[in-house]
Design an enzyme around this catalytic site. Sequence first.
Site, PDB file in Angstrom:
ATOM      1  CG  ASP A 177     -34.706  62.528  39.055  1.00  0.00           C
ATOM      2  OD1 ASP A 177     -35.712  62.061  38.481  1.00  0.00           O
ATOM      3  OD2 ASP A 177     -33.843  63.187  38.454  1.00  0.00           O
ATOM      4  CG  HIS A 178     -40.282  60.095  38.787  1.00  0.00           C
ATOM      5  ND1 HIS A 178     -40.403  61.460  38.768  1.00  0.00           N
ATOM      6  CD2 HIS A 178     -40.611  59.672  37.546  1.00  0.00           C
ATOM      7  CE1 HIS A 178     -40.793  61.846  37.570  1.00  0.00           C
ATOM      8  NE2 HIS A 178     -40.926  60.783  36.803  1.00  0.00           N
ATOM      9  CG  ASP A 235     -40.874  70.492  34.723  1.00  0.00           C
ATOM     10  OD1 ASP A 235     -40.995  70.359  35.960  1.00  0.00           O
ATOM     11  OD2 ASP A 235     -41.601  69.911  33.904  1.00  0.00           O
ATOM     12  CG  HIS A 240     -36.357  63.961  35.050  1.00  0.00           C
ATOM     13  ND1 HIS A 240     -36.331  63.571  36.371  1.00  0.00           N
ATOM     14  CD2 HIS A 240     -37.631  64.384  34.825  1.00  0.00           C
ATOM     15  CE1 HIS A 240     -37.518  63.761  36.909  1.00  0.00           C
ATOM     16  NE2 HIS A 240     -38.323  64.247  35.994  1.00  0.00           N
ATOM     17  CE  LYS A 345     -45.537  58.408  29.420  1.00  0.00           C
ATOM     18  NZ  LYS A 345     -45.049  59.508  30.252  1.00  0.00           N
TER      19      LYS A 345
END
Length: 506
Positions: A177-178, A235, A240, A345
């Site tokens: 999981d980056h 997603d 995350h 973002k």
Amino acid sequence: MDTKNVLITIFGGTGDLAKRKLYPSLFRLYQKGNLSDNFAVIGTARRPWSDETYHEVVKESIASFQPSDKEAQDFASHFYYQSHNVKDTDHYDVLNNLSDRLDEKYDIQGNRIFYLAMSPNFFGTIVSRLKSQGMLDTKGYHRVIIEKPFGNDYQSATQLNDEINQVFSEEEIYRIDHYLGKEMIQNISAIRFANLIFESIWNNRYIDNIQISLAEEVGVEERGGYYDQSGALKDMVQNHILQMLSLLAMEPPVAFSEKEIRTEKIKALESIRMYSEEEVRNNFVRGQYVEGEIDNHSFKGYRDEENVDENSLTETFVAGKFLIDNFRWSGVPFYIRTGKHLTEKGTRINVVFKQVPVNVFKNSVTGPYEQKRLEPNVLTIYIQPTEGFSLTINGKEIGQGFQTDPIKLEHRNSADLIENTPEAYEKLLLDVLNGDGTNFTHWDEVAQSWRIVDRIRETWDKDQKTPPGYSAGTMGPKEAYQLLEKEDRHWIWEPDEWYRQRGLLK
């Protein structure tokens, strides 16, 4: 620095992930000496590339680092390409022969890492062939790296895990999981456990609520086909967001080690209340972006995107409230939201502290003005695109009287520092080389995350309602604001207000 003797085989070596993330990250490790002479990389995929073609692709992927011709060539010379059909058993024999030759050539000592950078549908097939065709019959370590999504619900994730466990033990599996490789995600533990000022008040006596926002400025772009089968809940929330929540909510580990951290994260996830259908409807909202305009840029709606069903019920936005049923967090809501085509973002965490029991300034007679409402103290952890943290406190406003005004104590990492910070994939790849699974998700974490998300998904699937619309460029549907307003709270981060005040957003 230690050098690593290792053969890395990348299934999906021609893909976007490999070119954008893996090759640049491996190059950074090579530059720093974490990889030196005794490593090799095999890229496999269906395309009939030659080694020379592969070398050019690798060199192109690292061009932004501006290496010398010699440095780029030396690095690329460690890469080998093998055209491969993951379903064809004979291809694994060819792959194994190449692996053995490279092991001898680079004195790799049998250490092998397998990176599955392709569809999870093939994971079971690949790992079973690795075993049956003798690719794990070496004296060194064997590790497998798996990209998300790990299944699409609890049942499919369990089946996938069982298939992989037939070949690799849990200690050999690295579910990537980056987000867990990002600098400020790892800094959550430092902020909590290295500062008594925070750890002593990190509980329901002093914290009113915690907000996790993961906003994407872009729409689904070319991923419409995949996204329409997934949606924001699967997603982003399943991996995350729940990983961030577990780091914020976990108890202090006995030691800062892989085993102890994992134990506490799992406990935190298992303490999240499992909602009934009615509780899901009361505590979670979804949305789907429609056409909108911000700062003179127009965007089309989700249903008009390429490869998206024109009657799609897939959510592109989720907001919700999690409750954790333990002594530390009882009564503290963890609000989360994530979505596509939002205003900006950004990923940030807002820890909102409770108000002082008595506002002694409320009836101040030292000035001619009525005292403003005290703002709560807020600790903000900025994760991306900027990195750092801030603490908002109340101070006296300059001038006559005794008006209070929020003051922000802030630290942001400089652009130069961020530029030179190891990228998330670089950190995580080095962790795999070192055999450190701290920043990877254990099966127990994955399983519990799916149980939580499945309960929400099942309720929405029964309702079969079109998600409320929100204009592209805003921070979600009105229902996301009402979720907090009904409890006399509000979202701390509201970037859309900045644009509205300047007439750039309706």
